[in-house]
Design an enzyme around this catalytic site. Sequence first.
Site, PDB file in Angstrom:
ATOM      1  N   CYS A 130      49.399  36.797  40.528  1.00 35.10           N
ATOM      2  CA  CYS A 130      48.862  37.490  41.706  1.00 35.10           C
ATOM      3  C   CYS A 130      48.159  36.531  42.684  1.00 35.10           C
ATOM      4  CB  CYS A 130      47.911  38.588  41.273  1.00 35.10           C
ATOM      5  SG  CYS A 130      46.959  38.201  39.815  1.00 35.10           S
ATOM      6  N   HIS A 243      42.180  40.734  45.361  1.00 36.42           N
ATOM      7  CA  HIS A 243      41.792  39.348  45.085  1.00 36.42           C
ATOM      8  C   HIS A 243      41.462  38.650  46.414  1.00 36.42           C
ATOM      9  CE1 HIS A 243      42.959  39.895  41.047  1.00 36.42           C
ATOM     10  NE2 HIS A 243      43.956  39.047  40.940  1.00 36.42           N
TER      11      HIS A 243
END
Length: 340
Positions: A130, A243
Site C-alpha cells: 500500500c 496512509h
Amino acid sequence: MGYRVAVVGATGNVGREMLNILAERQFPVDELAALASRRSLGTECSFGDKTVKTQDLDTFDFTGWDIALFAIGSDATKIYAPKAAKAGCVVIDNSSLYRYDPDIPLVVPEVNPEAVDRYAKKMIIANPNCSTAQMVVALKPLHDRAKIKRVVVSTYQSVSGTGKDAIDELWNQTKGMYVPGQEVPPSVYPKQIAFNVIPHIDVFMEDGSTKEEWKMVAETKKIVDPSIKVTATCVRVPVFVGHSEAINIEFEEFIDEDEVRDILREAPGILVVDKREAGGYVTPVECVGDYATFISRIRQDSTIENGINLWCVSDNLRKGAALNAVQIAETLGRRVLKKG
Ligand SMILES: NC(=O)c1ccc[n+]([C@@H]2O[C@H](COP(=O)([O-])OP(=O)(O)OC[C@H]3O[C@@H](n4cnc5c(N)ncnc54)[C@H](OP(=O)(O)O)[C@@H]3O)[C@@H](O)[C@H]2O)c1
C-alpha cells in the site's frame, strides 16, 4: 460478454473494498464468486445493490473462471493461488508473496501498465504494498521529467493496513482508555497503538530496517526504475484508514516547485491540494473512500541541490490495495483478454 470473477478474501477489509470497487466502476462481471475460509461460509457480502454469499475457498474449482482477485495473506495465497492459476484463471494478488518474482509483473496501472502483458508465464500479477502504490503514482511523472536520484520517505500508516483485527484493537484500546479497569493490552501490535505511534511495521531485517521499509525500496525499483535509491522509515499511527507519507526527492536536474505542482496536476490518479494556509492540505480522514492519491505541501528543499519535499495521502484499502487490483483487472481486460 464479460468476465467470471472470483474475489478471494471477500470478508476481509480489502476483499470488501474490491467488491465495492468492481460494482462502482461497473467492471464487466458476468458471474461473481465471493470466497473466504470455511469459518465464513454463507456470510453475506454486498456487491453493488446485490448480496452474495461466501463460498469455501478450499473446495472451490477455478476452472472456467477468468480472474481471481486475491486478498488473503501470503500463507493461504501460497496454497490457493497456484491452484487458480493452474486452472487457467488469472490471479491478481494483494499479498507480498509474488511481488519480487522476476517472472511475475508488479503493476501500478498509472505507472507501468505494459507490465501486465507478461502475466501469462505464471498466470499471476502482483499488487504492490500500500505505501509503495501511492508513492510511485507521485514519483513516476516527476521521474519522467527530471530523473529521480534518491527518495527519503517517512510513512504514517493506518491500522487498516494490518487487517480487521488491528482495527478492533485501536477501537477497543481507545474506548478502554476512558473506562478504569477496561484497558486493552496490545495483542496485534507489540505496543499500545491508541494515542501512540509505533516505528515498526512487519518483521525486522538483518540491517536494522523492517520488511515494510525494504518493500518500499524493492518495489519502487521494480515498478519505476532500478536506479532510484530509496530509504524509508515506516511508522504505524492511530488512524483507521488512510496512509500518509512525507517524501523528500532528489533529482538529477533542477526542477522548480511550480513545475512539480503543474506536472502532478496533470498526472493520472493524482489530485493536488496545496494552499499555503491552515487546512490547505489533505489529511488521511479526508481521503477515505476516494480513488485519488492526494499531494500537498509541495516545496523546494534548499538543503540539497535539486530537492523537492511533498506530502502524499491516499486510502490504503483503495489505491493501496483494492482499487489498484481492480485497475489491474481493467488493464488486463483492455490490453490482453479483450472481453466486456
Ligand atoms: N489492508 C491493506 O491496506 C492492504 C494493502 C495491501 C495489501 N494487503 C494485503 O491484502 C491481504 C488481505 O488483507 P486484509 O487487510 O483484507 O485482511 P483481513 O481484513 O484480515 O481479511 C483477511 C481475509 O482473508 C481470508 N482468509 C484468511 N485465511 C484464509 C484461508 N486460509 N482460506 C480462505 N480465506 C482466508 C479471511 O477470511 P475469513 O473472514 O473467513 O477468515 C478474510 O476474508 C493481505 O495479504 C494483506 O497483506 C492489505
